[in-house]
Design a protein around this motif. Structure first.
Motif, short mmCIF file in Angstrom:
data_model
loop_
_atom_site.label_atom_id
_atom_site.label_comp_id
_atom_site.label_asym_id
_atom_site.label_seq_id
_atom_site.Cartn_x
_atom_site.Cartn_y
_atom_site.Cartn_z
N PHE A 79 0.86 -1.19 0.00
CA PHE A 79 0.00 0.00 0.00
C PHE A 79 0.89 1.23 0.00
O PHE A 79 1.68 1.42 0.92
N LEU A 80 0.77 2.07 -1.03
CA LEU A 80 1.54 3.30 -1.12
C LEU A 80 0.59 4.45 -1.42
O LEU A 80 -0.05 4.49 -2.46
N ARG A 86 6.38 -6.00 -6.89
CA ARG A 86 5.55 -7.18 -7.18
C ARG A 86 4.32 -7.31 -6.28
O ARG A 86 3.34 -7.93 -6.67
N ASN A 87 4.36 -6.79 -5.06
CA ASN A 87 3.26 -6.98 -4.12
C ASN A 87 2.32 -5.78 -4.03
O ASN A 87 1.40 -5.78 -3.22
N LEU A 88 2.57 -4.74 -4.82
CA LEU A 88 1.80 -3.51 -4.70
C LEU A 88 0.35 -3.73 -5.13
O LEU A 88 0.08 -4.16 -6.24
N THR A 89 -0.58 -3.43 -4.21
CA THR A 89 -2.01 -3.57 -4.51
C THR A 89 -2.72 -2.22 -4.59
O THR A 89 -3.70 -2.09 -5.30
N VAL A 90 -2.24 -1.22 -3.84
CA VAL A 90 -2.86 0.11 -3.86
C VAL A 90 -1.78 1.15 -4.14
O VAL A 90 -0.78 1.22 -3.42
N LEU A 91 -1.99 1.94 -5.18
CA LEU A 91 -1.09 3.03 -5.51
C LEU A 91 -1.92 4.30 -5.67
O LEU A 91 -2.74 4.41 -6.58
#
Length: 1002
Positions: free
Chosen positions: A440-441, A460-465
């Protein structure tokens, strides 16, 4: 003499044999009692996995049976442990009562139902009884009064009523847990008689009143207590001085109650206290100085209270502290430098306070820190560089006034960090280049002023940008979706240029794509149609051109689209949400083809061939005449065609309408006579009078259901409800199915069968999991009936406001399920039909709820069956009087501008009811409370948590508070300020999304 001795020895031998035989016979009887008791117990339960297959009634002893233990000396059953075997049925006390040497009975984590058998209390040898994690109901038996039971665990059931006062008359308990039930009332006065009690857990019930803290004979006289858990009840009152003299207390859990007042100054007199949780109460004042003496304290939470004052320097004296949560208070001042003395601190949350000043560099001395949350304060200055050298997993510094660049990250942080939220600050300069495990970023609403970093695609694990309004420029990288795990991508309000990359279609998990308020150009990529999970698409205020790809019509999950203010042209895709888009979502383009838009429609198709009359040469001397004649003929032919066509159409229309009027009159007379002759019977006298009778029509059947005898159906039916539109009956369809039959108020219903049939069939097409299906109707001029799906479990009004004491209150999970399901049902009515189906009457009694709390909306669109001249009289004068509190202001002012926004208003009030547990309107002795206005005032005053129903127990604050805010938006007095139901559904789904942070919605 020897003979005498011999005879004596012989008699003694025979007597000895006799007694041995009798003893063996007695033991055999006793052992058979144990076998018999266990077999009787087994006969009353179900064992789907056959765990008890070793229990055979022909065995002389049960000591070899699985899950049974015997005393090796007496060979009697001493322990029966059947935990977690999936057993169900009743717990037979009559069988277990025979086990008179039983000491341990443990039946936890099964599916046992029914009441607890009082006969279990008659096992006088019993010392441990564990019936936790079942589905037992009813009261606690008073037969448990025993001086032998030491351990009693009845937690995780559905027990109700008060705790019997006699339960503790002869108390020898060391452990008592009644948590997670539906028990209520005040605590028994005999409870302090359990002087040996060291664990008391009454959490997650409905106990109320003020516990007897102050009395010398009250709870606080139980000086052997080590664990006291009264959390998540309805206890109230202040904590008096002298209540913390329990020197053996290790855990004190009072969270989720209504305790108020200042914290007692002697709180630090429990030297062995390791866990102190007083969160979600109404405590006020400052932290007592005596707390600094709690050197053994590892868990400390006072969140969601009304504490004031500054965070003291002595906070650093709590050297064993691992978890510190003081969030959602009114603590002011700066963060003390002594916080760096907490070397064991793993979790720190000081969010939603009034803290100011810099983040102290000493915070980096907390080397074990994993989660640090300082959200929503007034902190300023820069983030200490050393803090980003720790192995942090979550950092939330959002909603502050932090400045400067983000610190460089260490290799340790790269590996550990999963959540980074620095939104709504004044940070600048750069985005960390490498984040291996971040999920989450959120850096939105900062002033980064940098080019979009292409390396984000490698996370690779980013779900929220979320990079909204961060002054980004440049193009969107083609590799932004290389990870394939993004679910939310928000890049609004930047200066991004160039096309949307085709590779955006690789974001297979994307549910929210928002690229609005940029300078993006080119066409919309067709690859977006591959995003099957996409729910929200926002592309407004860009420079996009061309047509919308027709493949977008296949996006079945799409709930909201905004493509306004671009340069788009052409037709909208067929299917999906595009057939019900609001005009505001399309306006400001060059020429989208939609009947809702006034702009001209521009199609990207080849232009038709046009012949130029001057392209052909004409003989000299005839040029002017020929040319003039040509133009004259052309003008006449085109004009003539248009004029003649229009005249023919108008004339035809007049003739057709006249003929139709005559035809309708004749047809109605014919129908009435036909029905009368077809259904005239000698038994026409009934409670309905002499009817012109029709027939029942079922939409899903080619044959009639019942012909000509509605009175016989209604006579056999059971009345189950009613309202201003009519009375509702429960009837049988004759094939085992049940249906609901609504007898409409005939005086206000449209009187022509064709009109009635047309409107009812439209309502019959409204099929959705969250709508009660309309399956047929019956019509005559004197009687109109609607046949709909029957829902046997009652409505939300009963479940929420008329709950019986024996029924558990709705949990937050159930309430949110009802909110989301109702929203989906209304969205289907509003957005799947043109014109939309407006409910007109959203309130709890029209929301039916099944056994799993799935909602179904009933009585939708009934006002469509009213004649226009009756609408004002019926809808305004009658119906809205029965829906006080749910009526949109524009309708209460006698306006007939009934739109979907009226339903949105009623739905907003419904959400407030589910969150607060209160009625839309409550009448006092000398005042009237309007829920929507009261909630608005409480939110504006910062008392949001006072709106939440305490009966529902634990609730996720990050779900409940956004729902309340959404409800306030829905009940705006300005209709245009209310969102559409499609937008409401997408917001609720974002709230429900299991992400570490909720996307900022307001």
């Amino acid at each position: 003499m020897s003979t005498t001795l011999l005879l004596f020895a012989l008699c003694f031998y025979l007597l000895t044999c006799f007694w041995v035989t009798m003893a063996m016979a007695t033991d055999s009887v006793q052992l058979n009692d144990d076998v018999l008791g266990l077999m009787v117990f087994k006969s009353d339960l179900q064992d789907p996995s056959s765990y008890l297959r070793s229990w055979i009634e022909d065995d002389e002893t049960p000591c070899s049976w699985q899950f049974v233990r015997c005393n090796p000396v007496t060979a009697r059953v001493s322990e029966l442990s059947l935990d977690g075997l999936g057993l169900s049925g009743k717990i037979s006390g009559r069988g277990l009562q025979k086990l008179q040497h039983l000491k341990v009975l443990s039946l936890s984590c099964n599916n046992f139902t029914g009441n607890i058998s009082p006969e279990l209390g008659f096992i006088h040898s019993l010392q441990t009884l564990n019936l936790s994690q079942n589905s037992l109901s009813g009261p606690i038996p008073t037969s448990f009064v025993s001086n032998s039971i030491r351990f009693l665990d009845l937690s995780g059931n559905s027990l109700s009523g008060p705790i019997p006062n006699d339960l503790f008359r002869n108390c020898s308990l060391n452990y008592l847990s009644l948590s997670r039930n539906s028990l209520q009332g005040s605590l028994p006065t005999n409870l302090p008689r359990c002087s040996s009690l060291n664990t008391l857990n009454l959490s997650d019930n409905h106990f109320s009143g003020s516990p007897d803290f102050a009395s010398a004979s009250g709870i606080w006289s139980m000086n052997r207590l080590r664990v006291l858990d009264l959390s998540n009840n309805q206890f109230s009152g202040a904590l008096p001085l002298g209540m913390f003299n329990l020197h053996n207390l290790k855990q004190l859990l009072l969270q989720g109650n209504r305790f108020f007042g200042p914290l007692p100054p002697d709180m630090g007199l429990c030297p062995h206290l390791t866990t102190l949780n007083l969160s979600h109460n109404l405590f006020s004042g400052e932290l007592p100085e005596s707390l600094q003496n709690l050197n053994s304290l590892t868990w400390f939470s006072l969140s969601n209270n009304m504490l004031t004052g500054e965070l003291p320097l002595w906070i650093g004296n709590l050297s064993s502290l691992q978890h510190l949560d003081l969030s959602s208070n009114s603590i002011s001042g700066s963060l003390p430098w002594t916080i760096g003395n907490l070397k064991s601190l793993n979790y720190l949350s000081l969010s939603s306070n009034n803290l100011t000043g810099n983040i102290p560099t000493s915070l980096a001395y907390c080397s074990e820190l994993s989660v640090v949350r300082l959200r929503d304060n007034g902190l300023n200055g820069s983030i200490p560089d050393a803090l980003f050298q720790l192995g942090l997993e979550e950092v939330d510094f959002s909603h502050n006034g932090l400045t400067g660049p983000m610190p460089p990250v260490s290799s340790r942080l790269i590996e550990s960090l999963q959540v980074l939220d620095l939104s709504r600050n004044n940070l600048e300069d750069h985005i960390p280049a490498e984040m291996a495990n971040i999920r989450f970023l959120n850096l939105s609403w900062n002033n980064l002023q940098i080019k979009f970093p292409p390396e984000i695609g490698f996370w690779r694990n980013l779900t929220v940008l979320d990079l909204q309004n961060t002054a980004l420029y440049g193009a969107i990288p083609t590799g932004i979706c290389d990870s394939g795990s993004l679910t939310i991508l928000q890049l609004d309000g930047n200066s991004l240029t160039g096309p949307i990359p085709d590779e955006i279609g690789n974001c297979s998990s994307l549910s929210l794509l928002s690229l609005s308020h940029n300078n993006l150009s080119g066409s919309i990529p067709k690859s977006i149609s591959n995003l099957s999970k996409l729910k929200i698409l926002k592309l407004e205020l860009n420079e996009l051109s061309g047509e919308i790809p027709v493949e977008f019509g296949r996006l079945g999950n799409l709930l909201a689209v905004n493509i306004s203010h671009n340069r788009l042209t052409g037709r909208l895709p067929v299917g999906g949400i595009f057939q019900s888009l609001d005009a505001s979502a399309m306006e400001g383009n060059l020429g989208i083809c939609s009947p809702l838009l006034k702009e001209p429609c521009k199609m990207n198709v080849p232009k038709p061939l046009v012949l130029d009359p001057f392209a052909y040469k004409v003989p000299s001397g005839r040029t002017n005449r020929t040319s003039s004649t040509f133009h004259h003929r052309t003008f006449l032919s085109v004009s003539a065609i248009i004029a003649i066509s229009a005249a023919i159409l108008i004339a035809s229309g007049v003739i057709v309408i006249s003929l139709l009027n005559v035809s309708v009159r004749r047809r109605l007379a014919f129908v009435d006579k036909a029905l009368e002759s077809m259904c005239s019977t000698s038994s026409s006298s009934s409670r309905f009078g002499n009817l012109q009778t029709g027939k029942f029509i079922l939409f899903d059947s080619s044959s009639d259901w019942i012909n000509c005898k509605p009175e016989s159906v209604l006579q056999k039916a059971a009345e189950i409800g009613g309202g201003v539109f009519g009375t509702v009956y429960k009837v049988s369809l004759g094939d085992g199915r049940m249906a609901a039959l609504k007898k409409l108020v005939t005086s206000d219903i449209i009187q022509y069968p064709e009109d009635f049939d047309r409107e009812v069939r439209v309502l019959g097409k409204a099929r959705h999991p969250n709508l009660i299906s309309l399956v047929g109707y019956y019509w005559t001029p004197q009687l109109q009936l609607l046949v709909s799906e029957y829902a046997p479990y009652g409505n939300l009004q009963t479940r929420l406001h008329q709950r019986q004491p024996s029924t558990a209150p709705l949990s937050w999970t159930s309430r949110f399920k009802i909110i989301l399901g109702t929203a989906k049902g209304l969205a289907h009515l509003h957005h799947s039909f043109r014109p939309p189906i407006v409910h007109y009457n959203i309130k709890p009694s029209n929301i039916l709820v099944d056994e799993n709390c799935n909602p179904k909306i009933s009585d939708y669109g009934l006002a469509r069956l009213l004649s226009l001249r009756r609408l004002e009289k019926h809808v305004i004068s009658n119906r809205f009087q029965g829906a006080a509190g749910y009526v949109a202001p524009e309708l209460a002012c006698q306006s007939l501008r009934v739109t979907e926004k009226c339903d949105v208003y009623g739905f907003g009030v419904l959400m407030m009811e589910l969150v607060s547990g209160r009625r839309a309107v409550e009448y006092g002795d000398d005042n009237v409370m309007i829920l929507s206005e009261q909630v608005r005032v409480m939110v504006e005053q910062g008392n949001v948590l006072d709106c939440v129903d305490r009966n529902m127990g634990d609730y996720p604050e990050d779900h409940v508070l956004p729902v309340l805010k959404l409800a306030l938006v829905c009940t705006s007095h300005i209709p245009s300020s209310r969102p559409s139901m499609a937008e409401i559904v997408q917001i609720l789904q974002v709230i429900r999304t299991p992400l570490p942070h909720t996307v900022e919605l307001f």
